[in-house]
Write an enzyme that holds these catalytic residues in place. Structure first.
Site, PDB file in Angstrom:
ATOM      1  CG  MET A 284     -35.227  27.430  11.699  1.00 46.79           C
ATOM      2  SD  MET A 284     -36.214  28.741  10.927  1.00 46.79           S
ATOM      3  CE  MET A 284     -35.648  30.178  11.839  1.00 46.79           C
TER       4      MET A 284
ATOM      5  CG  PHE B 136     -10.630   4.485  33.063  1.00 48.34           C
ATOM      6  CD1 PHE B 136     -11.735   3.908  32.447  1.00 48.34           C
ATOM      7  CD2 PHE B 136     -10.850   5.420  34.069  1.00 48.34           C
ATOM      8  CE1 PHE B 136     -13.028   4.251  32.830  1.00 48.34           C
ATOM      9  CE2 PHE B 136     -12.142   5.765  34.453  1.00 48.34           C
ATOM     10  CZ  PHE B 136     -13.233   5.174  33.825  1.00 48.34           C
ATOM     11  CD  GLN B 137     -13.101   8.613  32.816  1.00 45.08           C
ATOM     12  OE1 GLN B 137     -12.452   9.285  33.598  1.00 45.08           O
ATOM     13  NE2 GLN B 137     -14.420   8.518  32.892  1.00 45.08           N
TER      14      GLN B 137
ATOM     15  CD  GLU C 232     -18.301  16.945  31.704  1.00 41.72           C
ATOM     16  OE1 GLU C 232     -19.357  16.603  31.107  1.00 41.72           O
ATOM     17  OE2 GLU C 232     -17.756  16.232  32.567  1.00 41.72           O
TER      18      GLU C 232
ATOM     19  CE  LYS D 278      -4.801  11.889  39.687  1.00 43.96           C
ATOM     20  NZ  LYS D 278      -5.547  10.676  40.052  1.00 43.96           N
TER      21      LYS D 278
HETATM   22  C1  LIG Z   1     -27.437  20.695  18.336  1.00 42.28           C
HETATM   23  C2  LIG Z   1     -28.303  20.980  17.160  1.00 42.28           C
HETATM   24  N1  LIG Z   1     -29.003  19.991  16.577  1.00 42.28           N
HETATM   25  C3  LIG Z   1     -29.808  20.251  15.524  1.00 42.28           C
HETATM   26  C4  LIG Z   1     -29.909  21.510  15.020  1.00 42.28           C
HETATM   27  C5  LIG Z   1     -30.783  21.808  13.808  1.00 42.28           C
HETATM   28  N2  LIG Z   1     -31.891  22.709  14.194  1.00 42.28           N
HETATM   29  C6  LIG Z   1     -31.850  24.036  13.962  1.00 42.28           C
HETATM   30  S1  LIG Z   1     -33.189  24.830  14.533  1.00 42.28           S
HETATM   31  C7  LIG Z   1     -33.876  23.405  15.077  1.00 42.28           C
HETATM   32  C8  LIG Z   1     -35.224  23.399  15.737  1.00 42.28           C
HETATM   33  C9  LIG Z   1     -35.230  24.100  17.042  1.00 42.28           C
HETATM   34  O1  LIG Z   1     -36.429  23.805  17.695  1.00 42.28           O
HETATM   35  P1  LIG Z   1     -36.809  24.486  19.065  1.00 42.28           P
HETATM   36  O2  LIG Z   1     -35.680  24.402  20.006  1.00 42.28           O
HETATM   37  O3  LIG Z   1     -38.098  23.939  19.539  1.00 42.28           O
HETATM   38  O4  LIG Z   1     -36.923  26.009  18.664  1.00 42.28           O
HETATM   39  P2  LIG Z   1     -37.925  26.744  17.649  1.00 42.28           P
HETATM   40  O5  LIG Z   1     -37.290  26.720  16.305  1.00 42.28           O
HETATM   41  O6  LIG Z   1     -39.233  26.029  17.675  1.00 42.28           O
HETATM   42  O7  LIG Z   1     -38.006  28.127  18.197  1.00 42.28           O
HETATM   43  C10 LIG Z   1     -33.057  22.313  14.806  1.00 42.28           C
HETATM   44  C11 LIG Z   1     -33.375  20.910  15.131  1.00 42.28           C
HETATM   45  C12 LIG Z   1     -29.135  22.508  15.639  1.00 42.28           C
HETATM   46  N3  LIG Z   1     -29.124  23.770  15.189  1.00 42.28           N
HETATM   47  N4  LIG Z   1     -28.373  22.233  16.712  1.00 42.28           N
END
Ligand SMILES: Cc1ncc(C[n+]2csc(CCOP(=O)(O)OP(=O)(O)O)c2C)c(N)n1
Length: 617
Positions: free
Chosen positions: A521, A151-152, A89, A201
């Site tokens: 990042m 439920f749910q 979802e 529902k």
């Molecule tokens: C749902 C979620 N969890 C954690 C983060 C924190 N976060 C920001 S950038 C990043 C790394 C992203 O890694 P990747 O998808 O391999 O992309 P890259 O930066 O290597 O291009 C994380 C963990 C986030 N923004 N969103």
């Protein structure tokens, strides 16, 4: 024809273009165009379908479950409504968001009660932070069981309250036409945003004759919701005077320009008063980046020359942007010599983060249509010294190419090279959907955007996993444009299940994984601010080519720079989706960067080995 009769469904996914895929298409076509041959009375579920069609939202991203079965049961009676069965979802909410951003319409998603509804939440929060018009519909347990931990059962309206523009719990089918019309009206009017409608529902099953209200009746029924659209004439005059007198003005174009579809008005203001235009992450595409007055991307990962221009401006004209921390850096040091005109439809944004000299509340397009004629026409010669300085700053910060970083000229396969080639080879006309992280910033900086709504990105919430499902929505929202998901190896793995949706729904989404083997990042922040302590950021991934193959998706791994152009060309020509695993430099870093809480002009720049050698000597 029933679901179980349909050939090719419920088993393995056929490859796109295969005979089995054609059979699935034929079956879907039959589903779309044959109404169910049964006479029956109109129930709440019918009202939902009718409302979607009345509102022009003919695509619905959803996932079924017990309490929404009454709705699924009537869906076949509405062949003009296309239901896309996502695999999670969260994907439905992001796909609705991507559909909305790419098409300018309201996106719609649907989930069942409990976990179905809670799975939508991240997508709604993403839409809320980026002002995206989405209507989310969930089912809930029958009204007699509400509050009994059935439920749910979950208090989903309690959960979505702070992350939607508005929400409703409907227990009576007679209320549905009015509620749904309001929901769409609220989602798209004023500052857009997500609206959630939770329906029990029994309300979905209840017979009803309630009529759909007219748009006028909906607006009249919401006396407390009257967004100010026109700018106040006195404020417009003050703004026009400030613009006419400014010597170093900069326009800051934000998402509001796109939401208000005010790109022509933006260009007219810039050209008339000869003002360079800087854009926020979500303002990308508001002005063609090849336009002589387009100056580029601002903020934490923006261009050095853009931040420099902002810091030395005497007037900032902020259009539909909200001065968030990624844009301002340390507020006390932000554009200290500039007066600020701030145009925004949401009065609560004005003065929230920075002190504003000329507030103008209103829709950006309407404000600009009234403002532009009041602004003095500035001959380009008047700006000669200013523009010469800006051009010099730009040359120095960009290197020799319009969109290139120069970081890849030593022959390595780097991410900026990949995204710049994708931009070029798609004629800067494809819809490019970012995930979150370095890939997102590289895309924003180097792809080169020329048309509105061609760049999709989760800006405010920064939701990893956004790219894949949002790209599916974008592909359906703008079927006339090719669609690419540009994702990191981390974010891809959060929503990669949607590859199955792409195949079942025959969606041509090209997937470019910028695979650096890290949560890039976060690794970059560890490199800069945590002494390279790479804890929990090295990322072991599956073999993406084999994985895509299991979904029936053509896939290629690219390890050399020379393979990029032919692979992107092949991808463009292939009928079905293609996944490219770009195995880029592992520890490349997005430069320059403003450290969180630093001044905008204090950018960390790429170390220059030549300078280091000179200093050592
Ligand atoms: C749902 C979620 N969890 C954690 C983060 C924190 N976060 C920001 S950038 C990043 C790394 C992203 O890694 P990747 O998808 O391999 O992309 P890259 O930066 O290597 O291009 C994380 C963990 C986030 N923004 N969103």
């Amino acid at each position: 024809m029933t679901m179980t009769d349909r050939p090719g469904t419920g088993r393995h996914l056929p490859g796109a273009g295969s005979a089995a895929a054609a059979a699935v298409d034929a079956a879907r076509g039959a589903m779309l165009h044959e109404a169910k041959p049964r006479g029956r009375t109109r129930i709440g579920a019918d009202v939902v379908c009718e409302a979607l069609l009345r509102e022009g939202s003919d695509v619905l991203f959803g996932y079924p479950g017990g309490v929404v079965l009454p709705l699924y049961d009537v869906l076949g009676d509405y062949p003009a409504l296309r239901h896309v069965l996502v695999r999670h979802e969260q994907g439905a909410a992001h796909a609705a968001d991507g559909f909305a951003r790419a098409s300018g319409k309201v996106g719609v998603c649907l989930g069942t009660s409990g976990p179905g509804a809670t799975n939508l939440v991240t997508g709604l929060a993403t839409a809320q932070l980026d002002s995206i018009p989405v209507v989310a519909i969930t089912g809930n347990v029958v009204s007699a069981l509400l509050g009994k931990d059935a439920f749910q059962e979950i208090d989903i309206t309690g959960i979505t309250l702070p992350m939607t523009k508005h929400n409703y719990l409907v227990r009576d089918a007679d209320e549905l036409p009015g509620v749904l019309a309001e929901a769409f009206h609220l989602a798209r009017s004023g500052r857009p945003g997500p609206v959630h409608v939770d329906i029990t529902k029994d309300a979905l099953q209840q017979e009803t004759r309630a009529a759909h209200p007219s748009p006028e009746a909906v607006a009249a029924g919401l006396p407390g919701f009257r967004p100010t659209l026109e700018g106040h004439p006195r404020q417009l005059r003050v703004a026009a005077k400030a613009i006419s007198e400014a010597r170093r003005p900069v326009i800051l174009a934000g998402h509001g320009v796109l939401l208000s579809r005010a790109w022509d008005e933006l260009r007219e203001l810039a050209e008339r008063a000869q003002i360079p235009v800087a854009h926020t992450l979500l303002g990308i595409g508001a002005l063609d980046e090849t336009h002589p007055l387009s100056y580029g991307f601002m903020g934490m990962h923006g261009w050095k020359h853009v931040n420099r221009a902002i810091q030395s401006a005497d007037l900032l004209i902020a259009l539909g942007m909200r001065f968030d921390d990624r844009v301002t850096g340390k507020v006390s040091t932000y554009a200290t010599g500039a007066r600020i005109i701030h145009v925004d439809i949401d009065p609560s944004e004005i003065g929230k983060n920075v002190a504003v000299d000329v507030p103008v509340v209103g829709d950006v397009g309407r404000v600009l249509r009234a403002l532009v004629p009041l602004v003095r026409e500035v001959p380009p010669a008047e700006r000669a010294t200013y523009f010469a300085e800006l051009a010099e700053w730009r040359r120095e910060s960009e290197g020799s190419s319009w969109h290139g970083s120069g970081a890849w000229r030593d022959g390595l396969l780097s991410a900026d090279y990949v995204v710049s080639r994708i931009g070029e080879l798609t004629g800067h006309d494809a819809t490019l959907v970012a995930d979150v992280g370095q890939n997102q910033m590289w895309l924003a900086r180097y792809a080169g955007f020329r048309r509105p709504d061609s760049h999709l990105s989760s800006g405010g919430l920064g939701t990893m996993g956004y790219g894949m499902p949002a790209a599916m929505g974008a592909a359906l929202g703008r079927p006339d444009k090719s669609t690419w998901a540009i994702v990191g190896d981390g974010g891809f793995q959060m929503t990669m299940c949607e590859m199955a949706t792409m195949m079942q729904e025959n969606l041509k989404v090209n997937i470019a994984i910028i695979n650096n083997g890290y949560l890039g990042m976060v690794r970059q922040w560890q490199e800069f601010f945590y002494d390279r302590n790479y804890e929990a950021t090295p990322l072991l991934s599956p073999n993406f080519v084999k994985l895509a193959d299991a979904f029936g998706i053509r896939a290629v791994a690219v390890t050399q720079r020379s393979e990029v152009v032919p692979t992107v060309e092949m991808t463009r020509k292939h009928r079905g989706p293609v996944l490219i695993d770009f195995q880029v430099e592992q520890e490349d870093t997005v430069y320059p960067m403003v450290a969180a809480g630093s001044a905008l002009h204090e950018m960390i720049r790429r170390p220059n080995p030549l300078e280091e050698t000179a200093a050592d000597a």
